[in-house]
Design an enzyme around this catalytic site. Structure first.
Site, mmCIF file in Angstrom:
data_model
loop_
_atom_site.group_PDB
_atom_site.id
_atom_site.type_symbol
_atom_site.label_atom_id
_atom_site.label_comp_id
_atom_site.label_asym_id
_atom_site.label_seq_id
_atom_site.Cartn_x
_atom_site.Cartn_y
_atom_site.Cartn_z
ATOM 1 N N ASP A 76 -44.591 82.192 -5.356
ATOM 2 C CA ASP A 76 -43.674 82.740 -4.595
ATOM 3 C C ASP A 76 -43.913 83.880 -3.848
ATOM 4 O O ASP A 76 -43.091 84.857 -3.747
ATOM 5 C CB ASP A 76 -42.181 82.787 -5.036
ATOM 6 N N LEU A 77 -45.125 84.222 -3.626
ATOM 7 C CA LEU A 77 -45.628 85.374 -2.853
ATOM 8 C C LEU A 77 -45.208 85.440 -1.413
ATOM 9 O O LEU A 77 -45.563 84.406 -0.624
ATOM 10 C CB LEU A 77 -47.201 85.296 -3.001
#
Length: 705
Positions: A513-514
């Site tokens: 979930d960058l």
């Protein structure tokens, strides 16, 4: 086989030319056409050149060597007469004689020759410099009679073997130059020692002193170099394909380039250190990409018997559990050579007392000089056999792939062990009965302590950090505070963070979930990757995973993850590419819509890149603070990261080198998800997830993953 066919075709072409007295081919010489001073041979593709050179311009010593032709910083990769230089350059000549040997002479005195054992059957032998940099001698009837790849100097080129021909009793060994001005063989070498069919590579001083040890090949990599992974397919131009072969005829290691358009790199032994150099065209330099030994723990036997080298400890040498320093006083003075001795003696299954084994993970296995290999035996059988032999001190699998196979047993003291935070393998060390129960209870306590420490020692300071800096981050992102130098620093900082997660940490971590809101900045605008609530860890040889529970933020998730639930390090690479474009353009991917084409930021960047108008997307707020070529190069790297096929995307290690150098970049292929009307609804069914995506917030529920 392909190389031999190419050689025969080239040879046939040369022989056809001889009767017509035409000029000899530029890549070869023969009986009636010698090579003299001032002339050179050039390989057919123009990569390599052979000729006479002087390593020191002030010296009269002349050598015959091979180097890269079109690289201005000359790196000689092979020298023929290393131990016997020619004085001056007058009357020197290289020719193929009547016996088929390649001979170097000065004033009719032989200086160096190939000493071919097999007599040539005719007078048509030819010496050819191949595109690989290999100088070969042979004829159309017998093929190769001699090749320079069998007699390396200080450089290992792609395709060269490092090891031993068991059939011929010949060693393929690298030997360092004495100095940059003296190519004669030094006392430092890199080669293979063949221990009971379980070979290892060492850097040696002379014939008996071991300086560094790479560790035996375990099916994935040399045990002591976990960052070098056995590769079969990759499009990363910086990742070589490594091959380790052991059979009844030969044992060797060699490497090759992974792509048809690779970064030029070579492996060189410089004194007692092996370097992998990469040629950076823009800077016109050879840059060090990797070296070995990489730190003090790679010094052979630094911690003595049963000592474990842990580089991050204040005192790097630690005795293995169940052992204490043989000389506590010397140990305190950082003289660890005496090693460690057992706290309690072994019983060797005497009466009711039986020895057992304790597993130690993440290790470089001990020196195999006194080890035994059985590739057909499983781990349980290996344990039983070791337990029943009082001299057996440890065992493990010889191949760690697929759950493990094969058996290695060590006899006598265990020497040259080190610990890795990422990589390494299990080793089962013999212990007395009294140690076994104690160790198991202690392991359970350690797990509890680590868990509590992780929560109290790491989580709370992170929450405090987020609270203190959150407003500053939002102001920086929304306003005009971040000029190009600061943005580039953030890009490189995030890249370094991902390199650590993917490669340098003990377990490979996939963030999943960058995005911009998960990058925190301190008061100096240094980035920190945050929110690991959806992260997954990989161990061993695992490189990708699959899930039915898609968690992430639309606009950043890789297409293979959204469509099939497949995630890997390349998923994070995709997210990083989107983030990079957002930092350059100053707007979020999902917030940008080009009404004419219904394109999002990724799509518009791709379209303008193809049209040569990518500079139109650069954020106007960074005007007068950047060099256009630098920003466009970063955009180019971003497009490589967001390519549709994960196999086409580079690793974060390669991205780091792309950002910090001027290496040649490949042409990017079509990215994934570049139309704004693509919705996650087709892939994410729960409305709860849909709402989380719409507001750029990650939703996840508590539970096992």
């Amino acid at each position: 086989m392909d190389i031999i066919i190419t050689f025969i075709i080239t040879l046939t072409y040369i022989l056809l030319l001889l009767p017509y007295k035409l000029s000899i081919a530029a890549d070869s010489i023969h009986l009636s056409q010698p090579l003299t001073n001032g002339k050179t041979l050039v390989s057919k593709d123009g990569t390599f050149e052979l000729g006479f050179f002087r390593p020191d311009g002030n010296s009269i010593k002349t050598y015959l060597g091979i180097w890269f032709k079109n690289i201005p910083v000359r790196k000689v990769v092979w020298v023929a007469n290393r131990a016997n230089p020619v004085n001056g350059s007058k009357d020197i000549m290289l020719t193929v004689n009547m016996t088929g040997n390649l001979v170097l002479t000065q004033d009719d005195t032989v200086v160096w020759f190939t000493n071919i054992q097999e007599q040539a059957l005719n007078n048509n032998s030819v010496a050819v410099l191949l595109d690989s940099g290999n100088l070969v001698v042979g004829n159309d009837r017998q093929g190769y009679l001699w090749q320079s790849f069998d007699y390396p100097s200080d450089t290992l080129l792609p395709g060269m073997k490092l090891g031993r021909s068991l059939k011929l009793g010949h060693d393929w060994k690298i030997t360092s130059w004495k100095s940059p001005q003296d190519p004669s063989p030094s006392e430092f070498s890199w080669g293979l020692l063949h221990h009971d069919n379980y070979p290892e590579y060492y850097i040696m001083k002379g014939t008996n002193i071991k300086l560094s040890r790479f560790g035996p090949f375990n099916g994935q990599n040399p045990s002591g170099v976990p960052e070098i992974r056995y590769l079969t397919t990759s499009t990363d131009p910086l990742q070589n394909r490594y091959e380790f072969v052991t059979n009844k005829d030969e044992s060797f290691y060699r490497y090759s380039y992974n792509t048809t358009n690779p970064v030029i790199s070579i492996i060189v032994l410089n004194q007692a250190t092996v370097f992998r150099y990469v040629w950076v065209e823009q800077d016109q330099i050879w840059r060090t990409y990797r070296s070995f030994p990489k730190d003090k723990c790679d010094t052979y036997g630094l911690c003595g018997a049963y000592g474990n080298c842990i580089i991050k400890r204040g005192q790097m040498c630690q005795c293995i559990k169940g052992f204490s320093p043989k000389s506590p006083q010397a140990w305190t003075l950082t003289d660890w050579s005496g090693g460690c001795v057992r706290d309690k003696p072994l019983s060797c299954n005497n009466g009711t007392q039986k020895d057992g084994f304790i597993k130690f993970g993440g290790l470089k296995v001990p020196d195999t000089a006194h080890a035994s290999l059985n590739e057909t035996m499983g781990l349980e059988e290996c344990r039983d056999k070791c337990l029943n032999n009082c001299s057996c001190m440890a065992y493990t699998n010889s191949n760690i792939n697929g759950g493990g196979s094969g058996c290695v047993m060590w006899f006598g003291d265990l020497i040259d062990i080190r610990h890795f935070d990422d990589g390494g393998q299990d080793l089962y060390i013999r212990m007395p009965t009294s140690m076994l129960g104690t160790e198991h209870r202690r392991e359970r306590r350690i797990i509890i302590y680590i868990t509590i420490a992780s929560i109290c020692g790491l989580l709370l300071p992170c929450l405090y950090f987020v609270w203190r800096v959150h407003k500053k981050i939002v102001d920086n992102i929304k306003g005009k505070l971040l000029k190009w130098p600061q943005r580039l620093n953030i890009i490189c900082g995030v890249c370094r963070g991902l390199v650590y997660l993917h490669q340098d940490s003990r377990l490979r971590i996939i963030h999943r979930d960058l995005k911009a809101s998960n990058i925190l900045l301190d008061q100096d605008l240094n980035p920190k990757i945050s929110d690991f609530g959806t992260a997954r860890t990989f161990g061993g040889d695992q490189t990708e995973g699959n899930t039915k529970r898609i968690i992430g933020t639309y606009g950043y998730m890789a297409p293979e993850y959204v469509a099939k639930g497949i995630f890997s390090v390349k998923s994070d690479v995709f997210s990083f590419g989107v983030l990079l474009l957002e930092i350059i353009c100053g707007i979020r991917n999902k917030a940008y819509y080009h009404t004419d084409d219904n394109l999002n930021l990724v799509g518009q960047a791709w379209t303008l890149w193809k049209e040569g108008r990518a500079s139109e997307l650069i954020d106007s707020n960074i005007e007068n603070s950047y060099v256009v070529s630098e920003v466009l190069r970063c955009m180019h790297v971003g497009l490589l990261c967001i390519q549709q096929n994960p196999n086409d995307r580079p690793t974060m290690t390669s991205v780091m080198l792309m950002l910090e150098s001027e290496m040649r970049l490949e042409v990017p292929k079509e990215p994934g998800f570049f139309y704004s009307n693509i919705s996650p609804d087709s892939c994410l069914s729960r409305s709860r997830r849909d709402r989380s995506l719409a507001y750029d917030v990650t939703f996840s529920s508590f539970g096992p993953r």
